[in-house]
Design an enzyme around this catalytic site. Structure first.
Site, PDB file in Angstrom:
ATOM      1  N   HIS A 179    -128.330 112.112  59.819  1.00 18.67           N
ATOM      2  CA  HIS A 179    -128.264 111.002  60.784  1.00 18.67           C
ATOM      3  C   HIS A 179    -129.638 110.387  61.037  1.00 18.67           C
ATOM      4  O   HIS A 179    -129.828 109.657  62.011  1.00 18.67           O
ATOM      5  CB  HIS A 179    -127.678 111.441  62.147  1.00 18.67           C
ATOM      6  CG  HIS A 179    -126.189 111.602  62.135  1.00 18.67           C
ATOM      7  ND1 HIS A 179    -125.552 112.470  62.985  1.00 18.67           N
ATOM      8  CD2 HIS A 179    -125.224 111.036  61.380  1.00 18.67           C
ATOM      9  CE1 HIS A 179    -124.241 112.416  62.770  1.00 18.67           C
ATOM     10  NE2 HIS A 179    -124.024 111.563  61.786  1.00 18.67           N
ATOM     11  N   GLU A 383    -127.119 101.360  61.305  1.00 24.10           N
ATOM     12  CA  GLU A 383    -127.692 102.007  60.121  1.00 24.10           C
ATOM     13  C   GLU A 383    -127.901 101.017  58.979  1.00 24.10           C
ATOM     14  O   GLU A 383    -128.863 101.137  58.227  1.00 24.10           O
ATOM     15  CB  GLU A 383    -126.777 103.159  59.677  1.00 24.10           C
ATOM     16  CG  GLU A 383    -126.865 104.335  60.638  1.00 24.10           C
ATOM     17  CD  GLU A 383    -125.776 105.376  60.435  1.00 24.10           C
ATOM     18  OE1 GLU A 383    -124.646 105.137  60.889  1.00 24.10           O
ATOM     19  OE2 GLU A 383    -126.062 106.424  59.842  1.00 24.10           O
TER      20      GLU A 383
HETATM   21  P1  ADP Z   1    -118.852 107.267  61.796  1.00 28.22           P
HETATM   22  O1  ADP Z   1    -119.489 108.553  62.181  1.00 28.22           O
HETATM   23  O2  ADP Z   1    -117.752 107.414  60.791  1.00 28.22           O
HETATM   24  O3  ADP Z   1    -119.828 106.147  61.513  1.00 28.22           O
HETATM   25  P2  ADP Z   1    -118.406 106.016  64.361  1.00 28.22           P
HETATM   26  O4  ADP Z   1    -119.820 106.138  64.773  1.00 28.22           O
HETATM   27  O5  ADP Z   1    -117.833 104.656  64.211  1.00 28.22           O
HETATM   28  O6  ADP Z   1    -118.042 106.837  63.063  1.00 28.22           O
HETATM   29  O7  ADP Z   1    -117.526 106.826  65.418  1.00 28.22           O
HETATM   30  C1  ADP Z   1    -116.168 107.048  65.239  1.00 28.22           C
HETATM   31  C2  ADP Z   1    -115.671 107.737  66.495  1.00 28.22           C
HETATM   32  O8  ADP Z   1    -115.917 106.875  67.609  1.00 28.22           O
HETATM   33  C3  ADP Z   1    -114.179 108.050  66.507  1.00 28.22           C
HETATM   34  O9  ADP Z   1    -114.003 109.403  66.805  1.00 28.22           O
HETATM   35  C4  ADP Z   1    -113.645 107.244  67.661  1.00 28.22           C
HETATM   36  O10 ADP Z   1    -112.740 108.015  68.384  1.00 28.22           O
HETATM   37  C5  ADP Z   1    -114.853 107.026  68.520  1.00 28.22           C
HETATM   38  N1  ADP Z   1    -114.694 105.838  69.356  1.00 28.22           N
HETATM   39  C6  ADP Z   1    -114.672 104.543  68.984  1.00 28.22           C
HETATM   40  N2  ADP Z   1    -114.446 103.757  70.052  1.00 28.22           N
HETATM   41  C7  ADP Z   1    -114.298 104.584  71.111  1.00 28.22           C
HETATM   42  C8  ADP Z   1    -114.033 104.392  72.492  1.00 28.22           C
HETATM   43  N3  ADP Z   1    -113.853 103.175  73.004  1.00 28.22           N
HETATM   44  N4  ADP Z   1    -113.956 105.484  73.287  1.00 28.22           N
HETATM   45  C9  ADP Z   1    -114.118 106.704  72.785  1.00 28.22           C
HETATM   46  N5  ADP Z   1    -114.379 106.950  71.492  1.00 28.22           N
HETATM   47  C10 ADP Z   1    -114.467 105.914  70.672  1.00 28.22           C
END
Ligand code: ADP
Length: 397
Positions: A179, A383
């Site tokens: 990350h 990112e």
């Molecule tokens: P990645 O790690 O694949 O880049 P993200 O940073 O987009 O993923 O995060 C995905 C996560 O964010 C999912 O678990 C989703 O549940 C959570 N998420 C997205 N919007 C919300 C929200 N409004 N409230 C809580 N969790 C959220």
């Protein structure tokens, strides 16, 4: 820092791409090719023209990139019409070899191949993406940007596992952290919100997405992070367990008869929130918890308790903390998670503001009480923009 960068993130069965203005971070067009290698693949693309969505068989990564480039031609913006100055490749694992973004040449590709044993799930696809893109876009520099690089500053006592000393040298066994691209971006943004330079800033950065990690940042540099030799260690994630007793593998192997590969897969793909709840989406967990679902309530508590434990640990590592920073899909959007993680930490000088925490805002912002000694910030990560900036810095250097 002018020009556009094609940012590529090649996974084993997908290719994510986006065309980013490196100066502003603006995305001019982006998309994804999914289910590479399957007869029933798919692509979507968003640009200035009508959105494209199609079902299409995708042979391999070469085919996937051809589809991506075709989508830019069809729906825009045509790459010939923008000043494409570089291609930036997201690479998961740089090992000890790559401690900074690097201009890709044949030697770098060889170096990446040597790292495959450390990241067998990720690096082969990243290499495939790089090779294909170099062949198809030979006229611009290609830059590899590593998830591990920001953590190259971890001190030895933080990255050394207490295992036989020779394992580090002989098998690459040490903590690397991931990350990093996100954390590097977020550190600069957070410093700006605090009105300081990154060099003056101590932070606990919580990147909570599907994957999740905590990083202690001292004077702008990573000094401790929760992911280890692989992204499995540390926090509870969407489908990864995070920390478990290392004896778990042996126990399950003996009692359930599962192979090490199977246990590895179960801890990476079937554990975390998925394992506890049957769903890896935090929104779903929060909704079910509010409906009184016992299991969702337990998953929520396990998830937040783990993060809280790391906040306390990193507070002790840093000695002085200027801000706790939330980023990633969960960190940016979930007020209940932020609340549960930091509730009752007034003695540590951390005081969340209930109104700010639940306000429907989206930009970088404080969500702490103005009197809180330690600020609490929400900082949306980007990112792709960070990779684009790195591609310009190193590619045009
Ligand atoms: P990645 O790690 O694949 O880049 P993200 O940073 O987009 O993923 O995060 C995905 C996560 O964010 C999912 O678990 C989703 O549940 C959570 N998420 C997205 N919007 C919300 C929200 N409004 N409230 C809580 N969790 C959220």
């Amino acid at each position: 820092m002018t020009g556009h960068v094609l940012v590529l993130n090649a996974g084993s069965s997908s290719l994510k791409y986006s065309l980013v203005d490196a100066a502003t971070g603006r995305t001019r067009g982006d998309g994804q090719v999914e289910r590479i290698g399957e007869a029933q693949g798919a692509q979507w693309h968003t640009g200035p023209g009508e959105e494209l969505r199609r079902e299409v068989g995708v042979d391999d990564h070469h085919h996937a990139l051809r589809l991506a480039l075709a989508a830019f031609e069809e729906r825009g913006p045509a790459l010939a019409d923008v000043d494409l100055v570089a291609v930036g490749h997201r690479v998961v694992h740089g090992g000890s070899l790559f401690t900074d973004s690097v201009l890709v040449d044949d030697e770098v590709v060889e170096g990446l191949r040597g790292l495959v044993p450390l990241a067998p799930l990720h690096n082969p696809a990243n290499i495939e993406g790089i090779e294909v893109a170099r062949r198809m876009l030979p006229g611009v520099p290609h830059v590899a940007v590593f998830d591990t690089a920001f953590h190259a500053t971890l001190p030895r006592h933080a990255h050394t596992y207490a295992v036989p000393y020779a394992w580090a040298e002989e098998h690459g066994v040490r903590r690397y952290g991931f990350h990093g691209t996100s954390v590097a971006f977020v550190v600069r943004q957070a410093a700006q919100v605090l009105g300081r330079t990154p060099e003056e800033t101590n932070l606990v950065v919580l990147h909570l997405g599907n994957g999740a990690s905590a990083t202690a940042v001292s004077a702008g540099r990573s000094v401790e992070t929760s992911m280890g030799m692989t992204p499995l260690e540390g926090l509870v994630m969407g489908t990864r367990s995070g920390d478990v007793d290392p004896a778990l593998h042996g126990h399950l192997h003996r009692t359930a008869g599962w192979s090490l590969e199977e246990i590895d897969r179960l801890l990476n793909r079937e554990s975390g929130l998925q394992g506890l709840l049957g769903d890896n989406d935090v929104r779903e967990m929060v909704r079910r918890r509010e409906d009184g679902d016992e299991r969702a309530s337990l998953a929520f508590d396990v998830y937040c308790h783990r993060i809280r434990k790391y906040v306390g640990a990193y507070y002790a590592v840093l000695g002085r903390v200027d801000a706790v920073v939330f980023t990633g899909g969960v960190g940016e959007n979930s007020a209940p998670v932020r609340h549960a993680v930091l509730e009752g930490l007034g003695e540590l000088g951390i005081e969340l503001d209930a109104v700010r925490n639940t306000a429907p805002e989206t930009g970088p912002r404080p969500v702490s009480d103005p009197a809180s000694r330690v600020a609490v910030l929400v900082v949306p990560t980007d990112e792709e923009w960070e990779i684009a900036r790195e591609a310009v810095r190193v590619g045009l250097g």
